[in-house]
Design an enzyme around this catalytic site. Structure first.
Site, PDB file in Angstrom:
ATOM      1  N   LYS A   1     -18.376 -30.905  20.097  1.00 42.29           N
ATOM      2  CA  LYS A   1     -18.111 -30.091  21.443  1.00 42.29           C
ATOM      3  C   LYS A   1     -19.147 -28.959  21.759  1.00 42.29           C
ATOM      4  O   LYS A   1     -19.555 -28.562  22.908  1.00 42.29           O
ATOM      5  CB  LYS A   1     -16.723 -29.382  21.087  1.00 42.29           C
ATOM      6  CG  LYS A   1     -15.711 -30.367  21.136  1.00 42.29           C
ATOM      7  CD  LYS A   1     -14.416 -29.560  21.325  1.00 42.29           C
ATOM      8  CE  LYS A   1     -13.691 -29.281  19.806  1.00 42.29           C
ATOM      9  NZ  LYS A   1     -12.309 -28.907  19.903  1.00 42.29           N
TER      10      LYS A   1
ATOM     11  N   GLU B   1      -8.541 -27.674  18.529  1.00 41.46           N
ATOM     12  CA  GLU B   1      -9.088 -26.080  18.956  1.00 41.46           C
ATOM     13  C   GLU B   1      -9.250 -26.119  20.464  1.00 41.46           C
ATOM     14  O   GLU B   1     -10.224 -26.791  20.866  1.00 41.46           O
ATOM     15  CB  GLU B   1     -10.198 -25.796  18.134  1.00 41.46           C
ATOM     16  CG  GLU B   1     -10.640 -24.151  18.242  1.00 41.46           C
ATOM     17  CD  GLU B   1     -11.796 -23.843  17.576  1.00 41.46           C
ATOM     18  OE1 GLU B   1     -12.067 -24.841  16.957  1.00 41.46           O
ATOM     19  OE2 GLU B   1     -12.359 -22.738  17.766  1.00 41.46           O
TER      20      GLU B   1
ATOM     21  N   ARG C   1     -14.159 -40.549  11.585  1.00 38.52           N
ATOM     22  CA  ARG C   1     -14.518 -40.143  12.708  1.00 38.52           C
ATOM     23  C   ARG C   1     -14.853 -41.280  13.694  1.00 38.52           C
ATOM     24  O   ARG C   1     -15.504 -42.308  13.292  1.00 38.52           O
ATOM     25  CB  ARG C   1     -15.517 -39.247  12.992  1.00 38.52           C
ATOM     26  CG  ARG C   1     -15.125 -37.900  12.124  1.00 38.52           C
ATOM     27  CD  ARG C   1     -16.657 -36.937  12.090  1.00 38.52           C
ATOM     28  NE  ARG C   1     -16.514 -36.303  13.482  1.00 38.52           N
ATOM     29  CZ  ARG C   1     -15.897 -35.222  13.787  1.00 38.52           C
ATOM     30  NH1 ARG C   1     -15.280 -34.566  12.998  1.00 38.52           N
ATOM     31  NH2 ARG C   1     -15.974 -34.688  15.140  1.00 38.52           N
TER      32      ARG C   1
HETATM   33  P1  ATP Z   1     -15.089 -28.424  16.033  1.00 35.45           P
HETATM   34  O1  ATP Z   1     -14.158 -28.277  15.094  1.00 35.45           O
HETATM   35  O2  ATP Z   1     -16.421 -28.361  15.960  1.00 35.45           O
HETATM   36  O3  ATP Z   1     -14.670 -27.528  17.353  1.00 35.45           O
HETATM   37  P2  ATP Z   1     -13.677 -30.992  16.622  1.00 35.45           P
HETATM   38  O4  ATP Z   1     -14.118 -32.020  17.298  1.00 35.45           O
HETATM   39  O5  ATP Z   1     -13.252 -31.171  15.026  1.00 35.45           O
HETATM   40  O6  ATP Z   1     -14.561 -29.796  16.990  1.00 35.45           O
HETATM   41  P3  ATP Z   1     -11.113 -29.999  16.855  1.00 35.45           P
HETATM   42  O7  ATP Z   1     -10.471 -29.453  18.054  1.00 35.45           O
HETATM   43  O8  ATP Z   1     -10.890 -29.363  15.573  1.00 35.45           O
HETATM   44  O9  ATP Z   1     -12.328 -30.485  17.220  1.00 35.45           O
HETATM   45  O10 ATP Z   1     -10.351 -31.492  16.615  1.00 35.45           O
HETATM   46  C1  ATP Z   1      -8.876 -31.868  16.655  1.00 35.45           C
HETATM   47  C2  ATP Z   1      -8.590 -32.951  15.984  1.00 35.45           C
HETATM   48  O11 ATP Z   1      -9.391 -34.147  16.436  1.00 35.45           O
HETATM   49  C3  ATP Z   1      -8.887 -32.752  14.672  1.00 35.45           C
HETATM   50  O12 ATP Z   1      -7.851 -33.337  13.630  1.00 35.45           O
HETATM   51  C4  ATP Z   1     -10.321 -33.651  14.283  1.00 35.45           C
HETATM   52  O13 ATP Z   1     -10.197 -34.281  13.167  1.00 35.45           O
HETATM   53  C5  ATP Z   1     -10.162 -34.733  15.426  1.00 35.45           C
HETATM   54  N1  ATP Z   1     -11.187 -35.260  15.647  1.00 35.45           N
HETATM   55  C6  ATP Z   1     -12.448 -34.438  16.167  1.00 35.45           C
HETATM   56  N2  ATP Z   1     -13.475 -35.336  16.512  1.00 35.45           N
HETATM   57  C7  ATP Z   1     -13.199 -36.455  16.098  1.00 35.45           C
HETATM   58  C8  ATP Z   1     -13.828 -37.754  16.042  1.00 35.45           C
HETATM   59  N3  ATP Z   1     -15.122 -37.902  16.336  1.00 35.45           N
HETATM   60  N4  ATP Z   1     -13.029 -38.736  15.713  1.00 35.45           N
HETATM   61  C9  ATP Z   1     -11.952 -38.698  15.281  1.00 35.45           C
HETATM   62  N5  ATP Z   1     -11.268 -37.645  15.460  1.00 35.45           N
HETATM   63  C10 ATP Z   1     -11.843 -36.597  15.680  1.00 35.45           C
END
Ligand code: ATP
Ligand code: MG
Length: 567
Positions: free
Chosen positions: A279, A42, A269
């Site tokens: 974030k 995102e 994660r």
């Molecule tokens: P948010 O949804 O709160 O904005 P997010 O960290 O999930 O934050 P995204 O941009 O949705 O952000 O994440 C993109 C991809 O990265 C998703 O597939 C998510 O599962 C993966 N991702 C995010 N944080 C982690 C992490 N700490 N470890 C592994 N993969 C992650």
């Protein structure tokens, strides 16, 4: 079946569980033997090391089995999203060493198809407009052990739903006044099935579609379908999406047939000690000026790590080491730092710098004379050759490499003691000069000309070897020394405290008046990796100029922190 396997990886043993699923699907000829993954950030912040783990999986598995990986910006919430983030995400993925070719997509590309699907579901009696507030809807949701309550709007006529939804999108209603919900089951044991929200009203312009839309799909109504529209076969995400999977499948069922359907697979994660991965929190640190931006070298962001001097290889090696599992864990940042040291040790150019200089006068060295001594650029890779470094009558050494009253087994410089100046001569301390307060201003030594590096006399045994720089040619530099951003191991676990209270007040120390040898100054261009001998790994900061050199300390040579913690 074998003809469907596009590419079997060389070692089919040692696959992680996701790769194993992919291998099995390919073997079974699913989706016509196609493999297509996606990385779906995102664009509401910069990527962090957790995203790097997802990137290595999504792009890595595609690479390994000869498939493709799409980059899809999951831009379904115009309020939080920005093109600055889109650009940074592209840059960071490339820097990590992955490429999506021409497969750059946006969830917003699918807004028309998603809208059409919503209309269809309304017509089929599978979706309805709810006029209640989000609080009322939440209150009716029930709990995992008690069923929810049906909305009073649940049985609206198709006509009324179509009319309202169209007008929602035409911008006739304020935000929060209506939502479109899927009509599934308010008593489902899966909370996500209790008439989930599909669309909400947002009047904020979107960074790509402008003011065209006034309704925006929720993640659950966008993700699986976007996968489907794009031809994604394996939609790999993190474990928090496990409970969403039935809903993912529910909406995909509305589109897919037996020849092709995307499937969701979840892994754990990455969570790192002494930092946060949210974030929202990282954005707060940036906005409140608690760090110097998303790429502040203390941040767990890819851009911060790049600025600090971490290499893509070290990050990828670290991610390989921790692996992919189905249970959550907290990964030690020390493991990441180990990977950084390992890689930098192989590639960093060696040079000499003195962080806390004290002058040494070599009293029997001819005044006004300078000679050049040869220094290895990288003992790990002799092909990188040598450079010459000036030596003269006055040099700098580290203040703490001298002690007036040393304890036993102190092998550095002390009155009457001998040390080797790396690459140059053996010197002996003959005295010191102090200021009125008793601080040492200058140290006096004599040198032995027969001990010049390379001469037989240099074989003489002395226990200590010091780094040094010649005083008259040394260049002044500023060094930024970084420490852990937080002073508790797992800030996210301390739910009672504001995470900002746990920031380490000493996470940045600025050291002025560092003396570097001319070779370092000449080569201090962006991206260069140095090892300052006996100190650590350093890289020029983006702020560095030839007139004012600024280095980031990437990492100390050894892990001094762990020792401190154990005391
Ligand atoms: P948010 O949804 O709160 O904005 P997010 O960290 O999930 O934050 P995204 O941009 O949705 O952000 O994440 C993109 C991809 O990265 C998703 O597939 C998510 O599962 C993966 N991702 C995010 N944080 C982690 C992490 N700490 N470890 C592994 N993969 C992650
Ligand atoms: Mg997310």
């Amino acid at each position: 079946m074998a003809e469907n396997i596009i590419n079997e990886p060389e070692e089919s043993k040692g696959l992680n569980f996701v790769e194993q699923i992919v291998a099995d699907d390919l073997k079974a000829g699913k989706n016509g033997g196609r493999l297509n993954t996606r990385f779906p950030p995102e664009p509401n912040g910069y990527l962090h090391i957790g995203h790097a783990k997802a990137i290595c999986m999504d792009f890595g598995v595609a690479e390994k089995f000869g498939g493709t990986c799409n980059l899809r910006f999951d831009d379904t919430n115009p309020v939080k999203e920005d093109v600055e983030y889109v650009d940074s995400i592209r840059e960071d993925i490339h820097w990590l060493g992955f490429d999506w070719g021409d497969r750059e997509y946006y969830a917003s590309d699918y807004f028309p198809q998603l809208y059409d699907l919503a209309i269809r579901l309304i017509k089929e009696g599978k979706a309805y407009v709810d006029d209640q507030s989000s609080e009322e809807i939440a209150a009716q949701k029930g709990t995992p052990t008690t069923p929810g309550v049906n909305s009073p709007y649940r049985d609206r006529s198709v006509e009324e739903n179509l009319d309202l939804f169209t007008r929602m999108n035409a911008g006739e209603f304020p935000e929060g006044s209506h939502v479109l919900r899927a009509k599934i089951d308010m008593a489902s044991s899966n909370m996500h099935f209790r008439d989930p929200i599909m669309y909400r009203i947002i009047h904020h312009p979107h960074h790509r579609t402008g003011t065209k839309w006034h309704v925006y799909p929720m993640y659950d109504f966008a993700h699986g379908q976007s996968d489907y529209f794009e031809g994604v076969t394996h939609s790999i995400c993190t474990l928090e999406f496990v409970p969403h999977r039935p809903l993912y499948d529910y909406f995909v069922d509305e589109l897919a047939d037996e020849t092709y359907r995307p499937r969701q697979i979840e892994f754990n994660r990455l969570n790192l000690t002494y930092t946060v991965m949210s974030k929202r929190k990282l954005l707060q640190l940036v906005k409140e000026g608690l760090v110097a931006g998303w790429d502040d070298p203390r941040m767990p962001t890819i851009s911060g790590m790049r600025r600090r001097g971490f290499t893509p290889r070290s990050i990828r090696n670290f991610i390989d080491t921790i692996g992919y599992t189905k249970y959550e864990a907290l990964n030690s940042v020390a493991l990441l730092e180990y990977a950084v040291r390992e890689d930098l040790n192989k590639i960093a150019t060696r040079g000499m710098a003195v962080m806390d200089p004290v002058k040494v006068v070599i009293t029997n060295y001819p005044e006004g004379e300078t000679e050049m001594v040869e220094m290895e650029n990288n003992p790990e890779n002799p092909e990188e050759g040598t450079h010459s470094m000036p030596f003269g009558r006055e040099i700098y050494i580290e203040r703490d490499d001298f002690m007036e009253n040393p304890p036993k087994k102190y092998f550095r410089l002390a009155p009457d003691a001998e040390v080797r100046l790396k690459g140059a001569y053996i010197v002996k301390c003959t005295g010191v000069k102090k200021d009125a307060d008793g601080n040492i201003e200058e140290i006096y030594c004599t040198y032995d000309p027969d001990t010049r590096s390379g001469l037989p006399g240099s074989q003489r045994k002395v226990k200590g070897t010091l780094h040094w720089v010649a005083a008259d040619t040394a260049v002044d530099a500023t060094v930024r020394v970084y420490d852990r951003l937080f002073n508790v191991e797992n800030p996210a676990a301390e739910t009672e405290r504001d995470f900002r209270e746990m920031l380490n007040p000493d996470s940045l120390r600025v050291v002025e008046g560092v003396k570097v040898e001319p070779f370092i100054a000449r080569n201090a261009v962006n991206g260069t990796k140095f090892q300052f001998q006996r100190i650590g790994y350093f890289t020029p900061d983006y702020d560095s100029t030839p007139e004012h050199l600024i280095f980031n300390r990437t990492i100390a040579l050894k892990d001094s922190w762990e020792k401190v913690q154990k005391k």
